[in-house]
Design a protein around this motif. Structure first.
Motif, short mmCIF file in Angstrom:
data_model
loop_
_atom_site.label_atom_id
_atom_site.label_comp_id
_atom_site.label_asym_id
_atom_site.label_seq_id
_atom_site.Cartn_x
_atom_site.Cartn_y
_atom_site.Cartn_z
N PHE A 1 3.07 -1.95 -3.33
CA PHE A 1 1.77 -2.22 -3.95
C PHE A 1 1.90 -3.29 -5.03
CE2 PHE A 1 -0.69 -1.31 -7.82
CZ PHE A 1 -1.98 -1.55 -7.36
N HIS A 2 2.93 -3.17 -5.88
CA HIS A 2 3.10 -4.14 -6.97
C HIS A 2 3.49 -5.52 -6.45
CE1 HIS A 2 2.56 -1.27 -10.22
NE2 HIS A 2 3.37 -0.41 -9.59
N ILE B 1 -2.44 -10.06 -2.84
CA ILE B 1 -2.79 -9.48 -1.54
C ILE B 1 -3.26 -8.05 -1.75
CG2 ILE B 1 -1.93 -8.89 0.76
CD1 ILE B 1 0.25 -11.03 0.33
N SER B 2 -4.29 -7.66 -1.04
CA SER B 2 -4.82 -6.29 -1.16
C SER B 2 -3.77 -5.29 -0.69
CB SER B 2 -6.08 -6.13 -0.32
OG SER B 2 -7.08 -7.03 -0.74
N PRO B 3 -3.65 -4.14 -1.37
CA PRO B 3 -2.65 -3.14 -0.98
C PRO B 3 -2.91 -2.60 0.42
CG PRO B 3 -4.18 -2.24 -2.60
CD PRO B 3 -4.45 -3.71 -2.53
N VAL B 4 -1.84 -2.24 1.10
CA VAL B 4 -1.92 -1.70 2.46
C VAL B 4 -1.34 -0.29 2.45
CG1 VAL B 4 -1.19 -1.99 4.85
CG2 VAL B 4 -1.66 -4.01 3.44
N ALA B 5 -2.11 0.65 2.96
CA ALA B 5 -1.63 2.04 3.08
C ALA B 5 -0.85 2.14 4.40
CB ALA B 5 -2.80 3.01 3.05
N VAL B 6 0.42 1.75 4.35
CA VAL B 6 1.22 1.62 5.58
C VAL B 6 1.27 2.93 6.35
CG1 VAL B 6 3.53 1.14 6.48
CG2 VAL B 6 2.62 -0.23 4.60
N LEU B 7 1.54 4.03 5.67
CA LEU B 7 1.75 5.30 6.36
C LEU B 7 0.44 5.99 6.74
CD1 LEU B 7 4.76 6.77 4.35
CD2 LEU B 7 4.77 5.36 6.41
N SER B 8 -0.68 5.43 6.32
CA SER B 8 -1.98 6.00 6.67
C SER B 8 -2.76 5.13 7.64
CB SER B 8 -2.82 6.22 5.40
OG SER B 8 -2.15 7.07 4.50
N ASP B 9 -2.18 4.03 8.05
CA ASP B 9 -2.85 3.08 8.93
C ASP B 9 -2.19 3.13 10.30
OD1 ASP B 9 -3.76 0.71 10.28
OD2 ASP B 9 -4.34 -0.10 8.32
N GLU B 10 -2.96 3.44 11.33
CA GLU B 10 -2.43 3.57 12.68
C GLU B 10 -1.78 2.28 13.17
OE1 GLU B 10 -5.27 5.16 15.43
OE2 GLU B 10 -6.05 6.59 13.96
N ARG B 11 -2.21 1.14 12.65
CA ARG B 11 -1.66 -0.14 13.10
C ARG B 11 -0.25 -0.38 12.57
NH1 ARG B 11 -5.97 -4.04 10.65
NH2 ARG B 11 -5.61 -2.53 8.96
N PHE B 12 0.07 0.14 11.39
CA PHE B 12 1.32 -0.21 10.71
C PHE B 12 2.31 0.94 10.59
CE2 PHE B 12 -2.02 -2.84 8.47
CZ PHE B 12 -1.78 -4.00 9.20
N LEU C 1 11.97 9.89 1.85
CA LEU C 1 11.18 10.10 0.63
C LEU C 1 11.09 8.83 -0.19
CD1 LEU C 1 12.47 13.63 -0.48
CD2 LEU C 1 10.21 13.07 0.42
N VAL C 2 12.21 8.11 -0.31
CA VAL C 2 12.21 6.86 -1.09
C VAL C 2 11.25 5.84 -0.48
CG1 VAL C 2 13.62 4.86 -1.72
CG2 VAL C 2 14.51 7.16 -2.06
N PHE C 3 11.27 5.71 0.84
CA PHE C 3 10.37 4.75 1.49
C PHE C 3 8.92 5.21 1.43
CE2 PHE C 3 14.03 2.49 2.98
CZ PHE C 3 13.56 1.22 3.28
N SER C 4 8.70 6.52 1.42
CA SER C 4 7.33 7.02 1.24
C SER C 4 6.79 6.60 -0.12
CB SER C 4 7.31 8.55 1.37
OG SER C 4 7.67 8.95 2.67
N TRP C 5 7.64 6.69 -1.15
CA TRP C 5 7.23 6.23 -2.48
C TRP C 5 7.06 4.71 -2.49
CZ3 TRP C 5 11.79 9.49 -4.71
CH2 TRP C 5 11.44 10.84 -4.68
N PHE C 6 7.95 4.02 -1.78
CA PHE C 6 7.88 2.55 -1.72
C PHE C 6 6.55 2.10 -1.12
CE2 PHE C 6 8.56 -1.28 0.91
CZ PHE C 6 8.92 -2.19 -0.08
N TYR C 7 6.07 2.83 -0.09
CA TYR C 7 4.83 2.46 0.59
C TYR C 7 3.58 2.99 -0.10
CZ TYR C 7 7.64 1.08 4.68
OH TYR C 7 8.53 0.46 5.52
#
Length: 273
Positions: A113-114, A121-132, A99-105
């Motif tokens: 993001f911050h 750098i543009s924000p990256v949706a780590v958990l929503s991007d198939e590459r990351f 949960l903590v890392f979900s909030w972190f990402y």
């Protein structure tokens, strides 16, 4: 107890993998059909690929844990408090870490993001991007795993033979030479446990995937353990035989890797008498 709760279930699972069974109706023997279906199942191969990413990513926990242990193995004021802080990730529930890392990402207001925004750098949706997504979950899993390896190495460092250390110093050994020639050979037992536990932890990874993505997006972060759960026990499947086939493949992969580690350690012990 070990036979009843470990050995027998392994053979039961292998046997079940030869049947088609939904858990309620009578099981129907189908031979190797489940394994043939696995061979042509793209979701299985994607899960296996992700497990390999987990495996190679998790191996970073061993040198990182050793480095942290060497850093913390100092007799300075306040080191016990610092050790406790480094040990903290290991005692936290995997659910909390996920949960903590979900909030972190979080791509809208998470810490990542911050940080990225600060560097332009543009924000990256780590958990929503198939590459990351898989790499993001592996990073979350490494957080407690590094702490565990650190504890193992700290225990090993506390049991080093002081006479060998002093003899090496008298011979002029220091720094890297001391570490490679004197310290690491005495940490073989800790390294063996760290390697085995890390391999098993990487290959049976489930909880982080379940908490952070539930295998998404579009199944891209599935691992074999989670795919087994989906096929055998979730509302998507109830295919106990197919799930048992996935579990059998996962068991065989673990067996191969751990056997390789055992063989290598056996050879090292034989070479050193």
């Amino acid at each position: 107890m070990f036979t009843v709760y470990v050995i027998a279930p392994i053979f039961q699972t292998i046997s079940l993998s030869l049947y088609a069974w939904d858990g309620l109706s009578p099981a129907r023997y189908i031979g190797l059909h489940n394994y043939a279906e696995l061979y042509h199942d793209p979701d299985f191969w994607l899960s296996l690929k992700n497990n390999l990413i987990w495996l190679f990513g998790f191996m970073l926990a061993i040198p990182a844990g050793l480095a942290m242990a060497l850093f913390l193995n100092q007799a300075v004021f306040g080191i016990r408090l610092i050790k406790a802080l480094f040990f903290f990730p290991f005692v936290i529930s995997q659910v909390v870490i996920g949960l903590v890392f979900s909030w972190f990402y979080d791509p809208s207001n998470g810490l990542l993001f911050h940080v990225l925004h600060f560097f332009g750098i543009s924000p990256v949706a780590v958990l929503s991007d198939e590459r990351f997504v898989t790499y993001g979950i592996v990073a979350a899993g490494l957080y407690p795993q590094i702490a565990y390896c650190m504890i193992l190495y700290l225990t090993g460092l506390n049991n080093l033979r002081s006479d060998l250390i002093e003899a090496a110093r008298l011979e002029g050994a220091s720094g890297w030479q001391m570490l490679v020639k004197v310290v690491l050979p005495q940490l073989r037992a800790a390294t063996f446990i760290a390697v085995v536990v890390t391999i098993v932890g990487a290959l049976r990874s489930f909880d982080m995937v379940s908490i952070m993505t539930q295998g998404g997006p579009y199944g891209s972060s599935r691992v074999l353990a989670y795919y087994m759960y989906e096929e055998a026990l979730s509302e998507y499947g109830y295919r106990m035989g197919y799930g048992a086939a996935i579990a059998t493949v996962l068991f065989l992969i673990m067996l191969v890797y751990i056997s390789m580690v055992l063989f290598r350690i056996y050879k090292q012990e034989k070479e050193h008498g």
